[in-house]
Write a protein that holds these residues in place. Structure first.
Motif, PDB file in Angstrom:
ATOM      1  N   LEU A 167       0.836  -1.197   0.000  1.00 16.43           N
ATOM      2  CA  LEU A 167       0.000   0.000   0.000  1.00 16.43           C
ATOM      3  C   LEU A 167       0.875   1.252   0.000  1.00 16.43           C
ATOM      4  N   GLU A 168       0.479   2.221  -0.795  1.00 21.80           N
ATOM      5  CA  GLU A 168       1.224   3.481  -0.879  1.00 21.80           C
ATOM      6  C   GLU A 168       1.362   4.087   0.520  1.00 21.80           C
TER       7      GLU A 168
ATOM      8  N   TYR B 119      -4.107  -4.702  -1.449  1.00 19.81           N
ATOM      9  CA  TYR B 119      -2.809  -4.088  -1.171  1.00 19.81           C
ATOM     10  C   TYR B 119      -2.278  -4.706   0.120  1.00 19.81           C
TER      11      TYR B 119
ATOM     12  N   TYR C  48      -0.659  -4.197   3.566  1.00 20.47           N
ATOM     13  CA  TYR C  48      -0.469  -3.134   4.550  1.00 20.47           C
ATOM     14  C   TYR C  48       0.801  -3.384   5.365  1.00 20.47           C
TER      15      TYR C  48
ATOM     16  N   LYS D 101      -8.861  -3.693  -2.356  1.00 18.57           N
ATOM     17  CA  LYS D 101      -8.979  -2.493  -3.189  1.00 18.57           C
ATOM     18  C   LYS D 101     -10.389  -1.929  -3.173  1.00 18.57           C
TER      19      LYS D 101
ATOM     20  N   TYR E 234     -10.537   0.431  -0.253  1.00 24.30           N
ATOM     21  CA  TYR E 234      -9.439   1.393  -0.122  1.00 24.30           C
ATOM     22  C   TYR E 234      -9.949   2.777   0.281  1.00 24.30           C
TER      23      TYR E 234
END
Length: 148
Positions: free
Chosen positions: A14-15, A49, A51, A69, A72
């Motif tokens: 995750l970004e 994603y 984490y 997703k 999100y």
């Protein structure tokens, strides 16, 4: 079974999150591959994603935390709410935990069951109380309404 590499796992992170490469040796990667292959089979390989990943010495368990997703936006919304309240982001209810010690323990199915149950409850509630909105990610009514 797909054998995940560190780079494969990192590509799914995750970004804004990072992985500790010291905790991803060959033995760990084999276990994380089992967990991620299970999730790929049930959620789809491009539908989540990562984490966090880590190893727990006391229980001899590998842990993978993911965000679907589809959830999100809820994850971001809850993080904003938790941050404004000074609460740790790891308390975010959109995070699903999967663990592997001697067997896989998945939080994926209970998460979906809870989401489906709440969706049905919300629909019934909003049919009966059309001027209200219900939210389950942080349990409170978004708008206080009079319930007869």
């Amino acid at each position: 079974m797909t054998a995940y590499t560190y780079d494969d796992i990192k590509a799914k992170v995750l970004e804004g999150q990072s992985l500790d490469s010291d905790n991803l040796n060959e033995s760990d990667l084999k276990v994380y591959s089992k967990i991620l292959n299970y999730l790929d089979k049930h959620a789809g390989s491009n539908f989540y994603y990562i984490y966090d990943t880590y190893y727990v010495d006391t229980t001899n368990s590998h842990v993978v935390k993911v965000v679907l997703k589809d959830y999100y936006d809820n994850f971001l919304s809850i993080n904003e709410h938790l941050t404004s309240k000074g609460t740790a982001a790891s308390g975010n209810e959109s995070i699903i935990t999967l663990t592997y010690d001697k067997e896989l323990n998945s939080g994926y199915e209970p998460f979906l069951m809870a989401r489906n149950w709440f969706s049905e409850l919300k629909s019934e509630f909003e049919n009966d109380f059309s001027d209200c909105h219900m939210n389950s990610f942080y349990i409170q009514l978004d708008y206080r309404c009079q319930i007869p």
